[in-house]
Design a protein around this motif. Structure first.
Motif, mmCIF file in Angstrom:
data_model
loop_
_atom_site.group_PDB
_atom_site.id
_atom_site.type_symbol
_atom_site.label_atom_id
_atom_site.label_comp_id
_atom_site.label_asym_id
_atom_site.label_seq_id
_atom_site.Cartn_x
_atom_site.Cartn_y
_atom_site.Cartn_z
ATOM 1 N N SER A 59 0.910 -1.367 0.175
ATOM 2 C CA SER A 59 -0.106 -0.107 0.019
ATOM 3 C C SER A 59 0.864 1.159 -0.004
ATOM 4 C CB SER A 59 -0.908 -0.021 1.048
ATOM 5 O OG SER A 59 -1.928 -1.197 1.049
ATOM 6 N N PHE A 60 2.083 1.133 0.756
ATOM 7 C CA PHE A 60 2.995 2.308 0.806
ATOM 8 C C PHE A 60 3.489 2.526 -0.450
ATOM 9 C CE2 PHE A 60 7.362 3.567 1.384
ATOM 10 C CZ PHE A 60 7.257 4.837 2.066
ATOM 11 N N LEU A 61 3.966 1.485 -1.177
ATOM 12 C CA LEU A 61 4.589 1.396 -2.363
ATOM 13 C C LEU A 61 3.855 2.021 -3.616
ATOM 14 C CD1 LEU A 61 7.028 -1.669 -2.102
ATOM 15 C CD2 LEU A 61 7.638 0.880 -1.860
ATOM 16 N N LEU A 62 2.508 1.675 -3.337
ATOM 17 C CA LEU A 62 1.386 2.185 -4.496
ATOM 18 C C LEU A 62 1.660 3.591 -4.780
ATOM 19 C CD1 LEU A 62 -1.514 -0.053 -3.887
ATOM 20 C CD2 LEU A 62 -0.131 0.151 -6.209
ATOM 21 N N GLY A 63 2.034 4.176 -3.787
ATOM 22 C CA GLY A 63 2.061 5.665 -3.932
ATOM 23 C C GLY A 63 3.370 6.090 -4.627
ATOM 24 N N ARG A 64 4.323 5.350 -5.014
ATOM 25 C CA ARG A 64 5.565 5.722 -5.422
ATOM 26 C C ARG A 64 5.844 4.858 -6.739
ATOM 27 N NH1 ARG A 64 4.943 6.506 -0.278
ATOM 28 N NH2 ARG A 64 6.229 7.916 0.637
ATOM 29 N N PHE A 65 5.233 3.873 -6.863
ATOM 30 C CA PHE A 65 5.495 3.021 -8.305
ATOM 31 C C PHE A 65 4.135 2.831 -8.743
ATOM 32 C CE2 PHE A 65 8.697 1.645 -5.246
ATOM 33 C CZ PHE A 65 10.002 1.863 -6.027
ATOM 34 N N SER A 66 4.255 2.645 -10.096
ATOM 35 C CA SER A 66 2.923 2.343 -10.749
ATOM 36 C C SER A 66 2.551 0.932 -10.603
ATOM 37 C CB SER A 66 3.327 2.581 -12.392
ATOM 38 O OG SER A 66 4.091 1.406 -12.853
ATOM 39 N N GLU A 67 1.117 0.684 -10.876
ATOM 40 C CA GLU A 67 0.557 -0.557 -10.321
ATOM 41 C C GLU A 67 1.281 -1.688 -11.090
ATOM 42 O OE1 GLU A 67 -0.943 2.063 -10.910
ATOM 43 O OE2 GLU A 67 -2.780 2.502 -9.601
ATOM 44 N N MET A 68 1.474 -1.468 -12.565
ATOM 45 C CA MET A 68 1.895 -2.404 -13.277
ATOM 46 C C MET A 68 3.337 -2.802 -12.910
ATOM 47 S SD MET A 68 -0.613 -2.865 -15.275
ATOM 48 C CE MET A 68 -0.083 -4.049 -16.497
ATOM 49 N N ASN A 69 4.466 -1.916 -12.563
ATOM 50 C CA ASN A 69 5.484 -2.197 -12.039
ATOM 51 C C ASN A 69 5.581 -3.099 -10.847
ATOM 52 O OD1 ASN A 69 6.873 -0.821 -14.530
ATOM 53 N ND2 ASN A 69 7.095 1.240 -13.345
ATOM 54 N N LEU A 70 4.707 -2.696 -9.799
ATOM 55 C CA LEU A 70 4.597 -3.213 -8.904
ATOM 56 C C LEU A 70 4.068 -4.597 -8.833
ATOM 57 C CD1 LEU A 70 5.154 -2.579 -5.865
ATOM 58 C CD2 LEU A 70 2.897 -1.656 -5.548
ATOM 59 N N LEU A 71 3.177 -5.017 -9.742
ATOM 60 C CA LEU A 71 2.827 -6.146 -10.021
ATOM 61 C C LEU A 71 4.018 -7.167 -10.890
ATOM 62 C CD1 LEU A 71 -0.683 -5.815 -11.848
ATOM 63 C CD2 LEU A 71 -0.114 -7.205 -9.595
ATOM 64 N N THR A 72 4.690 -6.360 -11.539
ATOM 65 C CA THR A 72 5.845 -7.232 -12.039
ATOM 66 C C THR A 72 6.864 -7.682 -10.906
ATOM 67 O OG1 THR A 72 5.478 -5.928 -14.303
ATOM 68 C CG2 THR A 72 7.646 -7.053 -13.647
ATOM 69 N N VAL A 171 4.797 -11.974 -18.119
ATOM 70 C CA VAL A 171 4.637 -11.648 -19.454
ATOM 71 C C VAL A 171 3.407 -11.400 -20.089
ATOM 72 C CG1 VAL A 171 5.019 -12.922 -21.775
ATOM 73 C CG2 VAL A 171 6.504 -13.320 -19.889
ATOM 74 N N VAL A 172 2.298 -12.044 -19.336
ATOM 75 C CA VAL A 172 0.956 -11.848 -19.729
ATOM 76 C C VAL A 172 0.825 -10.182 -19.256
ATOM 77 C CG1 VAL A 172 -1.289 -12.358 -19.055
ATOM 78 C CG2 VAL A 172 0.325 -14.113 -19.591
ATOM 79 N N TRP A 173 1.062 -9.836 -18.248
ATOM 80 C CA TRP A 173 0.533 -8.400 -17.775
ATOM 81 C C TRP A 173 1.271 -7.315 -18.668
ATOM 82 C CZ3 TRP A 173 -2.968 -5.882 -14.971
ATOM 83 C CH2 TRP A 173 -3.931 -6.802 -14.124
ATOM 84 N N LYS A 174 2.506 -7.729 -19.183
ATOM 85 C CA LYS A 174 3.111 -6.739 -20.017
ATOM 86 C C LYS A 174 2.407 -6.658 -21.157
ATOM 87 C CE LYS A 174 6.814 -5.582 -17.531
ATOM 88 N NZ LYS A 174 6.751 -4.005 -17.129
ATOM 89 N N MET A 175 1.509 -7.541 -21.638
ATOM 90 C CA MET A 175 0.845 -7.618 -22.882
ATOM 91 C C MET A 175 -0.604 -6.983 -22.762
ATOM 92 S SD MET A 175 2.236 -11.283 -24.117
ATOM 93 C CE MET A 175 1.001 -11.296 -25.821
ATOM 94 N N ILE A 176 -1.114 -6.780 -21.503
ATOM 95 C CA ILE A 176 -2.662 -6.212 -21.197
ATOM 96 C C ILE A 176 -2.305 -4.960 -21.590
ATOM 97 C CG2 ILE A 176 -4.255 -5.774 -19.482
ATOM 98 C CD1 ILE A 176 -3.956 -8.793 -20.177
ATOM 99 N N PRO A 177 -3.475 -4.459 -22.503
ATOM 100 C CA PRO A 177 -3.360 -2.889 -22.522
ATOM 101 C C PRO A 177 -4.138 -2.029 -21.510
ATOM 102 C CG PRO A 177 -5.034 -4.047 -24.028
ATOM 103 C CD PRO A 177 -4.209 -5.146 -23.172
ATOM 104 N N PHE A 178 -3.516 -1.653 -20.669
ATOM 105 C CA PHE A 178 -4.039 -1.234 -19.440
ATOM 106 C C PHE A 178 -3.777 0.478 -19.597
ATOM 107 C CE2 PHE A 178 -3.717 0.884 -15.086
ATOM 108 C CZ PHE A 178 -4.772 0.405 -14.525
#
Length: 214
Positions: A59-72, A171-178
């Motif tokens: 939750s803390f890192l969500l304010g500093r990184f994008s959601e996609m990067n944090l998921l990766t 890999v899949v999430w990198k291909m999701i058009p978000f």
């Protein structure tokens, strides 16, 4: 939108798989390292502590990184933890990897739930129930998979399966058009009072989204 939802459900399925992986092969793991069930309980406790720490941390890192990067990052953390367990290093490292695995699963679930709440504004209860069902399905499937591997004396490969799935989800999430900007515009439209909204135009040009209220 459908691809985004399916990928989110798949991540929660992965979370259910990896959170139960250690427990599914715990007797074999303890036998391999010649340690007692007391130590096994401590191993499970450390994993739970990692999960508890991972929730506020993500939750803390969500304010500093994008959601996609944090998921990766969280999926890679899970994959590396499971690969480390697959190699059967000294037991102290198994404890460390299980702790990191708990953090990764917590971060994954927090980020996915946040995204789903932002995207499916009018269907939050439904999509959250689907996410929980996906997690439960993963938690159900892992013991079944582990039992098949145990019967073949290949129990350690339960870690291999979950690590491959985690890498696949990266890999899949990198291909999701978000496009978060588009979802934010949709949210703004839904929250605009009807009496003040006569016409809403969403213009898409060169990948950029613009909202016009007339």
């Amino acid at each position: 939108m459908k691809k985004f939802a399916l990928a989110s459900y798949a991540l929660y399925l992965l979370g259910g798989l990896v959170i139960t992986a250690v427990g599914s092969v715990l007797p074999q793991l303890l036998t391999h390292y010649h340690v007692s069930y007391t130590v096994g309980g401590q191993l499970v406790l450390v994993g739970s502590l990692g999960f508890l720490i991972g929730v506020p941390l993500s939750s803390f890192l969500l304010g500093r990184f994008s959601e996609m990067n944090l998921l990766t990052i969280s999926a890679l953390m899970i994959a590396l933890s499971k690969i480390g367990m697959l190699l059967l290093p000294p037991f102290e490292w198994i404890i460390v990897f299980n702790f990191l695995n708990g953090i990764g699963v917590a971060a994954l679930e927090v980020v996915v739930a946040t995204l789903m709440m932002e995207v499916f504004i009018g269907r939050r209860a439904i999509v959250m129930s689907y996410l929980e069902v996906s997690f439960g399905l993963g938690a159900l499937l892992m013991p079944l998979i582990a039992s098949l591997l145990i019967s073949q004396n290949s129990w350690r490969y339960s870690f291999f399966i979950t690590s491959i799935l985690a890498l696949l989800m990266v890999v899949v999430w990198k291909m999701i058009p978000f496009k978060k900007r588009l979802f934010q515009l949709q949210k703004a439209v839904l929250q605009t009072p009807t009496q003040n909204l006569r016409l809403c135009l969403l213009k898409i040009k060169d990948g950029k989204y613009s909202l016009f209220l007339v």
